[in-house]
Design a protein around this motif. Structure first.
Motif, PDB file in Angstrom:
ATOM      1  N   VAL A 124       0.870  -1.307   0.042  1.00  0.00           N
ATOM      2  CA  VAL A 124       0.090  -0.111   0.059  1.00  0.00           C
ATOM      3  C   VAL A 124       0.713   1.217  -0.013  1.00  0.00           C
ATOM      4  O   VAL A 124       1.732   1.406   1.084  1.00  0.00           O
ATOM      5  CB  VAL A 124      -0.832  -0.096   1.273  1.00  0.00           C
ATOM      6  N   LEU A 125       0.770   2.181  -1.172  1.00  0.00           N
ATOM      7  CA  LEU A 125       1.595   3.367  -1.330  1.00  0.00           C
ATOM      8  C   LEU A 125       0.799   4.278  -1.003  1.00  0.00           C
ATOM      9  O   LEU A 125      -0.453   4.532  -1.010  1.00  0.00           O
ATOM     10  CB  LEU A 125       1.984   3.425  -2.544  1.00  0.00           C
ATOM     11  N   LYS A 126       1.301   5.507  -0.272  1.00  0.00           N
ATOM     12  CA  LYS A 126       0.926   6.747   0.088  1.00  0.00           C
ATOM     13  C   LYS A 126       1.718   7.887  -0.021  1.00  0.00           C
ATOM     14  O   LYS A 126       2.783   7.649   0.468  1.00  0.00           O
ATOM     15  CB  LYS A 126      -0.056   6.862   1.433  1.00  0.00           C
TER      16      LYS A 126
ATOM     17  N   GLY B 228       4.374   8.166  -1.967  1.00  0.00           N
ATOM     18  CA  GLY B 228       5.426   7.811  -2.452  1.00  0.00           C
ATOM     19  C   GLY B 228       6.158   6.703  -1.285  1.00  0.00           C
ATOM     20  O   GLY B 228       7.259   6.419  -1.611  1.00  0.00           O
ATOM     21  N   MET B 229       5.290   6.595  -0.179  1.00  0.00           N
ATOM     22  CA  MET B 229       6.063   5.797   0.741  1.00  0.00           C
ATOM     23  C   MET B 229       5.008   4.434   0.919  1.00  0.00           C
ATOM     24  O   MET B 229       3.806   4.475   0.797  1.00  0.00           O
ATOM     25  CB  MET B 229       5.990   6.371   2.135  1.00  0.00           C
ATOM     26  N   CYS B 230       5.706   3.610   1.219  1.00  0.00           N
ATOM     27  CA  CYS B 230       4.983   2.314   1.590  1.00  0.00           C
ATOM     28  C   CYS B 230       4.531   2.221   3.216  1.00  0.00           C
ATOM     29  O   CYS B 230       5.236   2.379   4.079  1.00  0.00           O
ATOM     30  CB  CYS B 230       5.775   1.045   1.379  1.00  0.00           C
ATOM     31  N   VAL B 231       3.215   2.414   3.175  1.00  0.00           N
ATOM     32  CA  VAL B 231       2.778   2.361   4.541  1.00  0.00           C
ATOM     33  C   VAL B 231       2.338   1.005   5.152  1.00  0.00           C
ATOM     34  O   VAL B 231       2.395   0.808   6.279  1.00  0.00           O
ATOM     35  CB  VAL B 231       1.457   3.298   4.678  1.00  0.00           C
ATOM     36  N   GLU B 232       2.037   0.041   4.228  1.00  0.00           N
ATOM     37  CA  GLU B 232       1.737  -1.208   4.687  1.00  0.00           C
ATOM     38  C   GLU B 232       2.129  -2.235   3.669  1.00  0.00           C
ATOM     39  O   GLU B 232       1.934  -1.972   2.587  1.00  0.00           O
ATOM     40  CB  GLU B 232       0.314  -1.205   5.126  1.00  0.00           C
ATOM     41  N   SER B 233       2.553  -3.543   3.947  1.00  0.00           N
ATOM     42  CA  SER B 233       2.708  -4.448   3.081  1.00  0.00           C
ATOM     43  C   SER B 233       2.725  -5.865   3.802  1.00  0.00           C
ATOM     44  O   SER B 233       2.812  -6.083   4.827  1.00  0.00           O
ATOM     45  CB  SER B 233       4.146  -4.259   2.207  1.00  0.00           C
TER      46      SER B 233
ATOM     47  N   GLU C 122      -4.365 -11.593   1.851  1.00  0.00           N
ATOM     48  CA  GLU C 122      -5.443 -11.992   2.743  1.00  0.00           C
ATOM     49  C   GLU C 122      -5.240 -11.023   4.161  1.00  0.00           C
ATOM     50  O   GLU C 122      -6.202 -10.839   4.715  1.00  0.00           O
ATOM     51  CB  GLU C 122      -5.730 -13.297   2.836  1.00  0.00           C
ATOM     52  N   ASP C 123      -3.986 -11.182   4.629  1.00  0.00           N
ATOM     53  CA  ASP C 123      -3.865 -10.585   6.153  1.00  0.00           C
ATOM     54  C   ASP C 123      -4.051  -9.092   6.031  1.00  0.00           C
ATOM     55  O   ASP C 123      -4.546  -8.680   7.040  1.00  0.00           O
ATOM     56  CB  ASP C 123      -2.363 -10.911   6.398  1.00  0.00           C
ATOM     57  N   ILE C 124      -3.725  -8.605   4.900  1.00  0.00           N
ATOM     58  CA  ILE C 124      -3.943  -6.986   4.941  1.00  0.00           C
ATOM     59  C   ILE C 124      -5.381  -6.821   4.554  1.00  0.00           C
ATOM     60  O   ILE C 124      -6.164  -5.600   5.370  1.00  0.00           O
ATOM     61  CB  ILE C 124      -3.159  -6.260   3.819  1.00  0.00           C
ATOM     62  N   PHE C 125      -6.241  -7.651   3.700  1.00  0.00           N
ATOM     63  CA  PHE C 125      -7.520  -7.345   3.297  1.00  0.00           C
ATOM     64  C   PHE C 125      -8.445  -7.629   4.873  1.00  0.00           C
ATOM     65  O   PHE C 125      -9.401  -6.909   4.936  1.00  0.00           O
ATOM     66  CB  PHE C 125      -8.256  -8.112   2.526  1.00  0.00           C
ATOM     67  N   ASN C 126      -8.083  -8.757   5.510  1.00  0.00           N
ATOM     68  CA  ASN C 126      -8.676  -9.013   6.810  1.00  0.00           C
ATOM     69  C   ASN C 126      -8.543  -8.142   7.806  1.00  0.00           C
ATOM     70  O   ASN C 126      -9.401  -7.913   8.758  1.00  0.00           O
ATOM     71  CB  ASN C 126      -8.515 -10.586   6.989  1.00  0.00           C
ATOM     72  N   ASN C 127      -7.006  -7.796   8.093  1.00  0.00           N
ATOM     73  CA  ASN C 127      -6.803  -6.728   9.100  1.00  0.00           C
ATOM     74  C   ASN C 127      -5.899  -6.013   8.790  1.00  0.00           C
ATOM     75  O   ASN C 127      -4.764  -5.845   9.113  1.00  0.00           O
ATOM     76  CB  ASN C 127      -6.461  -8.083  10.203  1.00  0.00           C
ATOM     77  N   PRO C 128      -6.260  -4.959   8.049  1.00  0.00           N
ATOM     78  CA  PRO C 128      -5.291  -3.694   7.739  1.00  0.00           C
ATOM     79  C   PRO C 128      -4.835  -2.923   9.005  1.00  0.00           C
ATOM     80  O   PRO C 128      -5.815  -2.698   9.853  1.00  0.00           O
ATOM     81  CB  PRO C 128      -6.090  -2.801   6.935  1.00  0.00           C
TER      82      PRO C 128
ATOM     83  N   PRO D 174      -4.037   3.169   9.173  1.00  0.00           N
ATOM     84  CA  PRO D 174      -5.015   4.076   8.756  1.00  0.00           C
ATOM     85  C   PRO D 174      -5.612   4.305   7.198  1.00  0.00           C
ATOM     86  O   PRO D 174      -6.868   4.125   6.984  1.00  0.00           O
ATOM     87  CB  PRO D 174      -4.988   5.278   9.862  1.00  0.00           C
ATOM     88  N   TYR D 175      -4.447   4.583   6.622  1.00  0.00           N
ATOM     89  CA  TYR D 175      -4.695   4.699   5.226  1.00  0.00           C
ATOM     90  C   TYR D 175      -5.370   3.451   4.464  1.00  0.00           C
ATOM     91  O   TYR D 175      -5.992   3.574   3.621  1.00  0.00           O
ATOM     92  CB  TYR D 175      -3.555   5.366   4.538  1.00  0.00           C
ATOM     93  N   ALA D 176      -4.541   2.578   4.865  1.00  0.00           N
ATOM     94  CA  ALA D 176      -5.036   1.016   4.100  1.00  0.00           C
ATOM     95  C   ALA D 176      -6.339   0.593   4.761  1.00  0.00           C
ATOM     96  O   ALA D 176      -7.160   0.202   3.840  1.00  0.00           O
ATOM     97  CB  ALA D 176      -3.840  -0.054   5.058  1.00  0.00           C
ATOM     98  N   GLN D 177      -6.569   1.161   5.886  1.00  0.00           N
ATOM     99  CA  GLN D 177      -8.310   0.659   6.567  1.00  0.00           C
ATOM    100  C   GLN D 177      -9.026   1.772   5.730  1.00  0.00           C
ATOM    101  O   GLN D 177     -10.146   1.021   5.120  1.00  0.00           O
ATOM    102  CB  GLN D 177      -8.385   1.096   7.785  1.00  0.00           C
ATOM    103  N   GLN D 178      -8.687   3.120   5.311  1.00  0.00           N
ATOM    104  CA  GLN D 178      -9.563   3.797   4.678  1.00  0.00           C
ATOM    105  C   GLN D 178      -9.663   3.248   3.195  1.00  0.00           C
ATOM    106  O   GLN D 178     -11.077   3.395   2.609  1.00  0.00           O
ATOM    107  CB  GLN D 178      -8.896   5.121   4.709  1.00  0.00           C
ATOM    108  N   LEU D 179      -8.572   2.869   2.394  1.00  0.00           N
ATOM    109  CA  LEU D 179      -8.781   2.352   1.084  1.00  0.00           C
ATOM    110  C   LEU D 179      -9.725   1.020   0.920  1.00  0.00           C
ATOM    111  O   LEU D 179     -10.607   0.917   0.146  1.00  0.00           O
ATOM    112  CB  LEU D 179      -7.174   1.882   0.758  1.00  0.00           C
ATOM    113  N   LEU D 180      -9.448   0.018   1.996  1.00  0.00           N
ATOM    114  CA  LEU D 180     -10.395  -1.061   1.867  1.00  0.00           C
ATOM    115  C   LEU D 180     -11.788  -0.750   2.230  1.00  0.00           C
ATOM    116  O   LEU D 180     -12.635  -1.422   1.664  1.00  0.00           O
ATOM    117  CB  LEU D 180      -9.773  -2.059   2.865  1.00  0.00           C
ATOM    118  N   LYS D 181     -11.939   0.243   3.231  1.00  0.00           N
ATOM    119  CA  LYS D 181     -13.443   0.316   3.407  1.00  0.00           C
ATOM    120  C   LYS D 181     -14.161   1.023   2.293  1.00  0.00           C
ATOM    121  O   LYS D 181     -15.220   0.863   1.844  1.00  0.00           O
ATOM    122  CB  LYS D 181     -13.428   1.513   4.643  1.00  0.00           C
TER     123      LYS D 181
END
Length: 564
Positions: free
Chosen positions: A531-533, A535-540, A544-550, A553-560
């Protein structure tokens, strides 16, 4: 063909749901029995009828080639003269009366003159690809001013009104953006400029033709919320053309489902989605992209690394001194690391302007000479930044790229055979071996051999994307970079292309770097995700791990946003 299911006007008026107040507004457009036919007698649009009222959003959905866009282009007389157009189109008068005037849509000499005062001023249009629709040689200020000039606005007011329009479409620092060219804006900013240009002439009806195709999921909702707000502020009506059913469900009042020019189903949006009467509509709503491959040895060291990136930084010049040296740099990518093993797929997601495509261009060594790149990119144990130009040219066959828009990235003057074999021709492979390789590559992407003599304009969007894929695969790469390869495709074709990519991944053990804003496609294809924001990688991690439990906060917002 599935039987056509059409809700009557009374059915719509009696539906106690969202949008009932819109359907009671003033009638602004009436289309009756619209027919568009080719010279060979093929019906591209067959007896399309609808009514559009003030404050209402009508969505037209369907797969590629269903007639969605040309049915709207016909209203403005923007179709080729070779097509035969029949039917009755009536537009409300400019006065407060309920009078309607007939628009001359048939192809004849009088049509253009009669429709000139309608285009832009009464019916505005936001086109699908702003980078193509905007003039790359003119600044934003000049392009908005063109719309204002056509509206009769005095020249001394152009700048103030342009800034006000950019403010209306939520562009930050509008005065600065006026001096910029389209290539200096992000995808979301370009789309907003297109909307500002359409609003400049204060139309009664706004046609939005796939306005969110190339945008990430959060921007999609921002743009459509913006259009919805502007529609209410200016008391307009809107025709929304889209293949994204998730967006249509949320932002439209009425919906028309089309297939091969036919109206399959028509009615109130909530009713059609909750109780679809046609089999085809149910198929569109319930698209299944499948699951990403489960790779053996996925967590072990049994798979060799195809790609290893360490501390990747990319900077672009944004201000030069009087003598030409760069005074300020923009950090597009900041300290990104990634590892990709053989046969795996890594999905890169993030908002528009987050650096996804910049990473793809850095990996494939396609960045401009002005860009400053730091860090290490190792492909198959070779540091590619250390290669000479000649060595890189030879090594490049191991890294291939499939671009977002196949119609723009393949030569329209070449046949499919010439397009696919081009890489082997450059390498000096003899004609017999080239032709055999082309046939094998076309078979891999499930295209018939008869397509080898066709030109790109004779293919559908999905078929062109397969040609672009075949051109990359013929080089037998170990790393395939796919930059938004499904964004311009309808959901039915997306499912087919994703299934094909999974099959190729399993069969050829090729590794993918898959860039997309469509999270359901990423989930169906990729084992890992980044997950990029800004220019930075905020989560990787594992998809399935990221989709089920991001975690971020940005990854959570994107998936929501993707599940709204």
């Amino acid at each position: 063909m599935t039987d056509t299911i059409i809700a009557t006007k009374n059915d719509v008026l009696e539906t106690p749901d969202k949008g009932i107040h819109q359907t009671r507004g003033k009638l602004v457009l009436s289309v009756d029995q619209l027919m568009i036919t080719t010279v060979t007698g093929i019906n591209l649009v067959d007896k399309l009828s609808y009514e559009l009222r003030q404050g209402q959003t009508l969505a037209i959905v369907g797969e590629s080639g269903s007639g969605k866009s040309i049915a709207s282009l016909a209203l403005l007389g923007l179709l080729p003269e070779s097509l035969t157009i029949d039917g009755t189109v009536q537009l409300a008068s400019t006065s407060n009366t309920s009078d309607m005037s007939v628009l001359p849509i048939a192809n004849d000499k009088a049509r253009n003159a009669a429709l000139r005062p309608i285009r832009g001023q009464r019916i505005g249009m936001v086109f699908q690809e702003p980078m193509t629709a905007l003039n790359p040689l003119h600044t934003v200020a000049k392009q908005i001013a063109e719309s204002l000039r056509l509206s009769g606005v005095p020249k001394k007011q152009w700048r103030d009104i342009s800034i006000a329009l950019l403010n209306d479409v939520n562009i930050t620092d509008p005065a600065d953006k006026l001096a910029r060219y389209p290539h200096e804006l992000s995808g979301g900013q370009r789309q907003r400029v297109m909307i500002a240009m359409a609003l400049a002439q204060q139309p009664d009806i706004l046609i939005a033709d796939e306005p969110t195709t190339a945008l990430d999921v959060t921007l999609q909702h921002e743009i459509l919320t913006l259009l919805d707000d502007l529609k209410r502020q200016h008391n307009m009506a809107m025709i929304l053309i889209s293949h994204d059913l998730n967006l249509v469900r949320r932002y439209s009042d009425e919906v028309i489902v089309m297939r091969q020019g036919q109206t399959i189903e028509q009615g109130h949006t909530a009713t059609v989605f909750e109780q679809p009467a046609a089999d085809y509509t149910r198929t569109l709503i319930q698209q299944d992209f499948g699951q990403a491959l489960t790779l053996t040895g996925d967590n072990a060291d049994t798979r060799s690394n195809v790609l290893q990136v360490s501390d990747l930084k990319v900077q672009f010049p944004i201000e030069k001194s009087l003598f030409g040296s760069t005074k300020r740099w923009f950090d597009a990518i900041k300290d990104v690391d990634m590892t990709l093993q053989k046969g795996q797929a890594l999905g890169i997601v993030g908002e528009s302007g987050s650096g996804k495509t910049t990473i793809a261009l850095a990996l494939s060594q396609l960045l401009s000479n002005q860009a400053r790149v730091h860090g290490q990119i190792v492909v198959n144990d070779q540091d590619i930044s250390a290669l000479s130009k000649g060595a890189l040219r030879t090594f490049r066959s191991q890294i291939q790229m499939v671009f977002q828009d196949p119609f723009a990235s393949i030569n329209p003057r070449m046949t499919v055979m010439q397009i696919v074999e081009e890489g082997l021709l450059v390498q000096g492979v003899d004609k017999g071996a080239r032709q055999q390789a082309v046939m094998e590559s076309l078979a891999t992407v499930h295209l018939p051999l008869s397509f080898a003599q066709r030109y790109p304009h004779e293919l559908s969007g999905g078929q062109r994307q397969r040609v672009a894929l075949a051109r990359a695969l013929i080089m037998k790469p170990s790393l395939l970079i796919l930059d938004e390869p499904t964004s311009a495709l309808d959901s039915t074709t997306q499912v087919t292309v994703v299934s094909l990519l999974r099959e190729i991944q399993e069969k050829l053990q090729v590794s993918y770097v898959f860039i997309s804003h469509d999270l359901k496609v990423v989930r169906a294809l990729c084992q890992h995700i980044m997950v990029l924001k800004q220019g930075m990688c905020v989560e990787s991690g594992h998809t399935e791990d990221i989709f089920n439990n991001p975690q971020h906060p940005y990854a959570q917002q994107l998936l929501k946003a993707s599940t709204i």
